[in-house]
Write an enzyme that holds these catalytic residues in place. Structure first.
Site, mmCIF file in Angstrom:
data_model
loop_
_atom_site.group_PDB
_atom_site.id
_atom_site.type_symbol
_atom_site.label_atom_id
_atom_site.label_comp_id
_atom_site.label_asym_id
_atom_site.label_seq_id
_atom_site.Cartn_x
_atom_site.Cartn_y
_atom_site.Cartn_z
ATOM 1 N N ARG A 124 42.170 36.932 42.365
ATOM 2 C CA ARG A 124 42.474 38.350 42.675
ATOM 3 C C ARG A 124 41.472 39.011 43.607
ATOM 4 N NH1 ARG A 124 43.500 38.666 36.981
ATOM 5 N NH2 ARG A 124 45.682 38.155 36.596
ATOM 6 N N LYS A 146 42.952 43.876 57.478
ATOM 7 C CA LYS A 146 44.346 43.423 57.406
ATOM 8 C C LYS A 146 44.329 41.906 57.390
ATOM 9 C CE LYS A 146 47.392 46.885 59.479
ATOM 10 N NZ LYS A 146 48.282 47.211 60.624
ATOM 11 N N GLU A 188 43.913 43.643 73.794
ATOM 12 C CA GLU A 188 43.611 44.567 72.686
ATOM 13 C C GLU A 188 42.488 45.540 73.089
ATOM 14 O OE1 GLU A 188 45.516 44.669 69.919
ATOM 15 O OE2 GLU A 188 45.950 42.654 69.147
ATOM 16 N N LYS A 230 37.764 50.947 66.348
ATOM 17 C CA LYS A 230 38.507 50.429 65.188
ATOM 18 C C LYS A 230 37.824 50.859 63.896
ATOM 19 C CE LYS A 230 41.246 46.872 63.194
ATOM 20 N NZ LYS A 230 41.995 45.655 63.326
ATOM 21 N N GLU A 240 46.410 52.234 56.221
ATOM 22 C CA GLU A 240 47.461 52.615 57.179
ATOM 23 C C GLU A 240 48.493 53.568 56.578
ATOM 24 O OE1 GLU A 240 48.850 49.566 60.176
ATOM 25 O OE2 GLU A 240 50.801 50.370 59.628
ATOM 26 N N ARG A 244 45.947 55.165 61.389
ATOM 27 C CA ARG A 244 45.618 53.761 61.688
ATOM 28 C C ARG A 244 46.782 53.082 62.410
ATOM 29 N NH1 ARG A 244 43.022 48.848 58.080
ATOM 30 N NH2 ARG A 244 43.332 47.286 59.702
ATOM 31 N N ASN A 248 48.769 49.919 66.215
ATOM 32 C CA ASN A 248 49.963 49.096 66.385
ATOM 33 C C ASN A 248 50.653 49.352 67.727
ATOM 34 O OD1 ASN A 248 52.454 47.747 64.421
ATOM 35 N ND2 ASN A 248 50.311 47.501 63.846
ATOM 36 N N HIS A 251 52.783 46.733 69.438
ATOM 37 C CA HIS A 251 53.019 45.641 68.497
ATOM 38 C C HIS A 251 54.462 45.556 67.992
ATOM 39 C CE1 HIS A 251 48.701 45.409 68.693
ATOM 40 N NE2 HIS A 251 48.672 44.371 67.865
ATOM 41 N N HIS A 255 55.360 41.909 68.399
ATOM 42 C CA HIS A 255 55.637 41.045 67.250
ATOM 43 C C HIS A 255 57.062 40.477 67.314
ATOM 44 C CE1 HIS A 255 52.292 42.616 64.313
ATOM 45 N NE2 HIS A 255 51.828 41.879 65.302
ATOM 46 N N HIS A 273 49.480 36.231 70.891
ATOM 47 C CA HIS A 273 49.519 37.599 70.373
ATOM 48 C C HIS A 273 49.091 38.628 71.428
ATOM 49 C CE1 HIS A 273 49.371 40.876 67.512
ATOM 50 N NE2 HIS A 273 48.142 41.151 67.914
HETATM 51 N N1 LIG Z 1 44.063 41.408 61.091
HETATM 52 C C1 LIG Z 1 44.117 42.138 62.182
HETATM 53 O O1 LIG Z 1 43.770 43.325 62.191
HETATM 54 C C2 LIG Z 1 44.575 41.514 63.463
HETATM 55 C C3 LIG Z 1 44.339 42.165 64.675
HETATM 56 C C4 LIG Z 1 44.747 41.541 65.852
HETATM 57 C C5 LIG Z 1 45.338 40.287 65.813
HETATM 58 N N2 LIG Z 1 45.520 39.677 64.615
HETATM 59 C C6 LIG Z 1 46.061 38.316 64.553
HETATM 60 O O2 LIG Z 1 45.148 37.477 65.239
HETATM 61 C C7 LIG Z 1 45.844 36.345 65.757
HETATM 62 C C8 LIG Z 1 45.457 36.134 67.191
HETATM 63 O O3 LIG Z 1 44.072 35.848 67.243
HETATM 64 P P1 LIG Z 1 43.463 34.992 68.436
HETATM 65 O O4 LIG Z 1 43.906 35.547 69.724
HETATM 66 O O5 LIG Z 1 42.024 34.852 68.159
HETATM 67 O O6 LIG Z 1 44.220 33.612 68.279
HETATM 68 P P2 LIG Z 1 43.762 32.196 67.634
HETATM 69 O O7 LIG Z 1 43.073 32.369 66.376
HETATM 70 O O8 LIG Z 1 44.979 31.355 67.682
HETATM 71 O O9 LIG Z 1 42.716 31.673 68.709
HETATM 72 C C9 LIG Z 1 43.157 31.432 70.006
HETATM 73 C C10 LIG Z 1 42.865 29.989 70.451
HETATM 74 O O10 LIG Z 1 41.507 29.929 70.875
HETATM 75 C C11 LIG Z 1 40.804 28.915 70.166
HETATM 76 N N3 LIG Z 1 39.446 29.407 70.027
HETATM 77 C C12 LIG Z 1 39.030 30.497 69.342
HETATM 78 N N4 LIG Z 1 37.732 30.694 69.545
HETATM 79 C C13 LIG Z 1 37.297 29.704 70.354
HETATM 80 C C14 LIG Z 1 36.052 29.397 70.942
HETATM 81 N N5 LIG Z 1 34.977 30.156 70.771
HETATM 82 N N6 LIG Z 1 35.965 28.278 71.712
HETATM 83 C C15 LIG Z 1 37.066 27.522 71.936
HETATM 84 N N7 LIG Z 1 38.276 27.789 71.436
HETATM 85 C C16 LIG Z 1 38.390 28.876 70.659
HETATM 86 C C17 LIG Z 1 41.569 28.713 68.890
HETATM 87 O O11 LIG Z 1 41.357 27.451 68.352
HETATM 88 C C18 LIG Z 1 43.007 28.938 69.367
HETATM 89 O O12 LIG Z 1 43.494 27.755 69.931
HETATM 90 C C19 LIG Z 1 47.310 36.638 65.558
HETATM 91 O O13 LIG Z 1 47.782 35.934 64.444
HETATM 92 C C20 LIG Z 1 47.350 38.119 65.286
HETATM 93 O O14 LIG Z 1 48.463 38.488 64.524
HETATM 94 C C21 LIG Z 1 45.146 40.255 63.450
HETATM 95 O O1 LIG Z 2 44.270 46.736 62.321
HETATM 96 C C1 LIG Z 2 45.370 47.248 62.535
HETATM 97 O O2 LIG Z 2 45.806 48.175 61.848
HETATM 98 C C2 LIG Z 2 46.228 46.766 63.640
HETATM 99 O O3 LIG Z 2 47.375 47.148 63.729
HETATM 100 C C3 LIG Z 2 45.610 45.816 64.628
HETATM 101 C C4 LIG Z 2 46.613 44.955 65.351
HETATM 102 O O4 LIG Z 2 46.027 44.599 66.598
HETATM 103 C C5 LIG Z 2 46.929 43.651 64.629
HETATM 104 O O5 LIG Z 2 47.676 42.810 65.448
HETATM 105 C C6 LIG Z 2 47.548 43.776 63.259
HETATM 106 O O6 LIG Z 2 47.550 42.545 62.596
HETATM 107 C C7 LIG Z 2 48.974 44.257 63.295
HETATM 108 O O7 LIG Z 2 49.258 44.725 62.046
HETATM 109 P P1 LIG Z 2 50.697 44.706 61.377
HETATM 110 O O8 LIG Z 2 50.522 45.623 60.222
HETATM 111 O O9 LIG Z 2 51.662 45.225 62.384
HETATM 112 O O10 LIG Z 2 50.995 43.316 61.008
HETATM 113 ZN ZN LIG Z 3 47.118 43.027 67.553
#
Ligand SMILES: NC(=O)c1ccc[n+]([C@@H]2O[C@H](COP(=O)([O-])OP(=O)(O)OC[C@H]3O[C@@H](n4cnc5c(N)ncnc54)[C@H](O)[C@@H]3O)[C@@H](O)[C@H]2O)c1
Ligand SMILES: O=C(O)C(=O)C[C@@H](O)[C@H](O)[C@H](O)COP(=O)(O)O
Ligand SMILES: [Zn+2]
Length: 368
Positions: A124, A146, A188, A230, A240, A244, A248, A251, A255, A273
């Site tokens: 949990r 998130k 972003e 952020k 959110e 917040r 998005n 997005h 998405h 993404h």
């Molecule tokens: N939680 C949130 O608030 C939030 C915000 C934005 C995006 N996201 C999520 O994040 C993801 C996208 O993240 P991303 O763009 O980092 O993609 P990713 O994690 O797929 O990384 C992109 C690519 O780069 C490679 N890579 C990463 N760092 C590296 C490094 N230093 N050297 C060499 N290769 C490297 C990875 O192996 C991958 O192939 C999506 O799933 C998106 O939905 C979440």
């Molecule tokens: O942190 C947030 O809030 C965001 O919306 C950041 C976005 O860049 C990110 O891709 C996030 O994962 C999107 O959120 P979701 O709630 O639409 O899945």
């Molecule tokens: Zn995003």
């Protein structure tokens, strides 16, 4: 001298973001975040060979008593699944992780979201320390708590809010980040300027070439400022319930594109993404224009900047507007009144609008 910038996320779920070179080798800094004896390093098949040994050696030197294991997924958005999430939980079980254990998310946003979700659910909720290695993860996904996995039906449909215990962004790791992934992160970064700060947007326009050339000072400024924006909004609105949702921007369209393409961004057969968000921001700006909320020139300006950064700004060929619209109905911002969009109303400004007419959305999807 090695400068370490820190950004504090305040509010009820406070933590610190440290940004600087060579932080993954700083065993004392990493170990300071661990409360118990168990830690699981979660990473992907590109990043683990480059950086996992470094993190583990630094941790072992600082904490010889640590029980440390590694869980590695194949790279790519297609791996951000319930199945990999289940495997990550099995790895925590095999580690014997107690409630004071820590998950160390070493990678991009895919690893961060998946590992964070496993940390949110194991017993949990246990600590997660985010160690972002992509630009996108440093400026966005490692901050704010998130966590999620994708379903074939839609992006991030299963997840939890689980703020990290700390974020440690080692900017030296960006040296190995592929160019395409650097550009995805810049999408972003543009988002923050677009919705929060006209001056920052102007600064990005003036530093586009420096950012693409990985100028260290320019990147460090972009990362720190993005984290500040952020941090500010997630401290006010961690779950959110309010503004917040501005994060998005782009997005809802983005998405829909990612899920319609089967999350094929990393393999090169689809948009990743950041690229999908770049297209989505232009479409959301065009939608605002179509609804009479912003002049065409603003959308043109945003599109021009994203193009200079080498990002796509049009829907990939072969995606049907009606299919994208159907996917948007499952967007997490949608409610009983229908679609909700973050609409761009000019540099540094955006608004969240409910009950957006689907006909207008379809026209933008069809004609841009
Ligand atoms: N939680 C949130 O608030 C939030 C915000 C934005 C995006 N996201 C999520 O994040 C993801 C996208 O993240 P991303 O763009 O980092 O993609 P990713 O994690 O797929 O990384 C992109 C690519 O780069 C490679 N890579 C990463 N760092 C590296 C490094 N230093 N050297 C060499 N290769 C490297 C990875 O192996 C991958 O192939 C999506 O799933 C998106 O939905 C979440
Ligand atoms: O942190 C947030 O809030 C965001 O919306 C950041 C976005 O860049 C990110 O891709 C996030 O994962 C999107 O959120 P979701 O709630 O639409 O899945
Ligand atoms: Zn995003």
């Amino acid at each position: 001298m090695n400068t370490v910038r820190t950004v504090k996320v305040g509010g009820d779920y406070h933590y610190t973001i440290a940004i600087g070179a060579d932080l993954l080798a700083d065993g004392a800094r990493l170990a300071h975040m661990l409360r118990g004896r168990h830690a699981l390093v979660v990473s992907d098949g590109n990043i683990a060979p480059l950086y996992a040994d470094r993190v583990e050696a630094a941790l072992r030197a600082a904490r010889p008593d640590l029980v440390l294991q590694r869980f590695v997924i194949p790279p790519g958005e297609q791996e951000k699944t319930l199945a990999r999430f289940g495997e990550c939980l099995e790895a925590l079980a095999s580690l014997g992780a107690t409630r004071d254990a820590t998950v160390l998310a070493l990678g991009g946003g895919v690893v961060g979201d998946l590992a964070g979700f496993a940390a949110a659910c194991w017993m949990r909720g246990i600590d997660c320390v985010q160690l972002p290695t992509s630009l996108l993860a440093m400026v966005d996904s490692s901050v704010g708590g998130k966590t999620a996995v994708d379903l074939p039906a839609g992006k991030n449909l299963v997840g939890a809010f689980h703020p990290p215990r700390a974020v440690i962004a080692d900017t030296s790791t960006l040296r190995t980040l592929p160019d395409r992934e650097l550009r995805a992160g810049l999408a972003e970064v543009v988002k923050y300027g677009a919705i929060f700060d006209a001056h920052f947007l102007h600064w990005i326009e003036g530093h586009a070439e420096a950012l693409l050339a990985r100028d260290e000072a320019a990147l460090a400024h972009a990362i720190a400022l993005s984290c500040e924006y952020k941090a500010d909004v997630v401290a006010r609105d961690p779950f959110e319930h309010g503004d917040r949702a501005m994060l998005n921007f782009g997005h809802t369209f983005g998405h829909a594109i990612e899920s319609e393409q089967g999350y094929a961004g990393t393999t090169g057969e689809g948009l990743n993404h950041g690229e999908a968000v770049a297209v989505g921001m232009v479409l959301a700006a065009r939608l605002a224009t179509a609804l009479g909320m912003a002049p065409t020139e603003d959308a043109d300006r945003l599109q021009a900047l994203l193009q200079r950064l080498g990002l796509p700004t049009a829907i990939p060929v072969g995606l049907a507007p009606e299919s994208l619209l159907a996917r948007m109905r499952l967007d997490k911002k949608a409610d009983a009144r229908g679609l909700r969009f973050v609409l761009w109303t000019g540099a540094g400004k955006a608004c969240i609008t409910s009950g957006v007419d689907e006909g207008a959305v379809l026209r933008v999807l069809t004609h841009g």
